[in-house]
Design an enzyme around this catalytic site. Sequence first.
Site, PDB file in Angstrom:
ATOM      1  N   CYS A  28     105.985 130.849 -41.627  1.00 44.90           N
ATOM      2  CA  CYS A  28     105.446 132.362 -42.107  1.00 44.90           C
ATOM      3  C   CYS A  28     104.401 132.026 -42.987  1.00 44.90           C
ATOM      4  CB  CYS A  28     106.845 132.682 -42.809  1.00 44.90           C
ATOM      5  SG  CYS A  28     108.365 132.731 -42.209  1.00 44.90           S
ATOM      6  N   TYR A  42     110.401 129.646 -45.033  1.00 41.82           N
ATOM      7  CA  TYR A  42     110.831 128.365 -44.796  1.00 41.82           C
ATOM      8  C   TYR A  42     110.158 127.320 -45.626  1.00 41.82           C
ATOM      9  CZ  TYR A  42     114.027 125.933 -41.783  1.00 41.82           C
ATOM     10  OH  TYR A  42     114.762 125.136 -41.137  1.00 41.82           O
ATOM     11  N   ASN A  82     104.412 127.668 -46.243  1.00 43.83           N
ATOM     12  CA  ASN A  82     105.317 126.629 -46.095  1.00 43.83           C
ATOM     13  C   ASN A  82     105.158 125.551 -46.760  1.00 43.83           C
ATOM     14  OD1 ASN A  82     105.276 128.284 -43.105  1.00 43.83           O
ATOM     15  ND2 ASN A  82     107.181 128.587 -44.188  1.00 43.83           N
ATOM     16  N   ARG A  96      96.929 127.758 -42.372  1.00 43.63           N
ATOM     17  CA  ARG A  96      97.390 129.332 -42.549  1.00 43.63           C
ATOM     18  C   ARG A  96      97.126 129.595 -44.071  1.00 43.63           C
ATOM     19  NH1 ARG A  96     102.522 129.791 -42.177  1.00 43.63           N
ATOM     20  NH2 ARG A  96     103.230 127.873 -41.531  1.00 43.63           N
TER      21      ARG A  96
END
Length: 329
Positions: free
Chosen positions: A2, A81, A174, A227
Amino acid sequence: MCTSVTFLSETGDNFLARTMDFAFELDGRPVVIPRKHHFASDATEEGYDTTYGFVGAGRNLGDYILVDGVNENGLSAAALYFSGEATYAKLPKTNRINLAPHEVLNWLLGNASDCEDLARKVDQLNIIDAPVKLLGKTTPLHWIVADRSGACYVLEMLSDGIHYQKNPVGVMTNSPDFGWHLKNLSNYTELKPTPHPARSYNGYEITSFGPGSGALGMPGDYTSVSRFIRTVFMREYADQVPTDQTVNELSHILNSVEIPKGVKLKQDGSEDYTQSQYRGYMDMQNCAYYMQPYDNQTIYKVSLSEALLNKKAPSEFPIQHQQTYETLR
């Protein structure tokens, strides 16, 4: 996996948004938890109580488990997560609030009014290695927390205890731990929205091929590390827009980290993909939750109201998972 990001509107209102990328089909939908709600717990027999009402994405798995949301005071949070890093207690402790990891988000939205209030209460927590009973496994999680003032924090349980750390960049993904991600930003100091200037090599002058060269070197893969870098860049340079357009702007920011089905496979061949999976957007000023499912780009909105906050039981809002199109004539 995520990605989460905070964003300030042109009119001074703060938002928190997240992608939900997970191989297990959560089938989440907007849920309003009313004030003074009692939750059963997978960690203790007595369960836990909340004070404030909140709205977010959740599912009834014996009791409601929410993974993100915003409460009536404008405090918002999302659980992401945290594989290989999260370290939990083995047993309950007396005079502590004993929770399973998947119950932390419910508790903090239900009992904290802002980030400062949570800071005063976080030492009361004892997060136990307790599985979601219907899944039979413990979920390794960490949490991003933000409030109306613009304050943003990360909550992590590491081997040396609980960490409640200020988040200066308003982004979380994460593993690895959040401190590692902040240090890794130093590897990308060359990123900027403007082109790099011309250079001369032994009298031979070179120029970039055009706008966008300032972002050369920005990682484009789907790892949490990459990300994080992309989202920090997008958040820093994306235009501010009025509050009523901020969810749309956040949708464009999150496009850079969206994971379509099939392009990211786990070792067992299962897929991680964005969004029921979905994107969630939390308006902290107006206490509204927006949900955008993967298979329907329509954005659904639920706002907290006194009627919903004072109900005796949670309110669930099913959403449409079939894309519709508006025909122009």
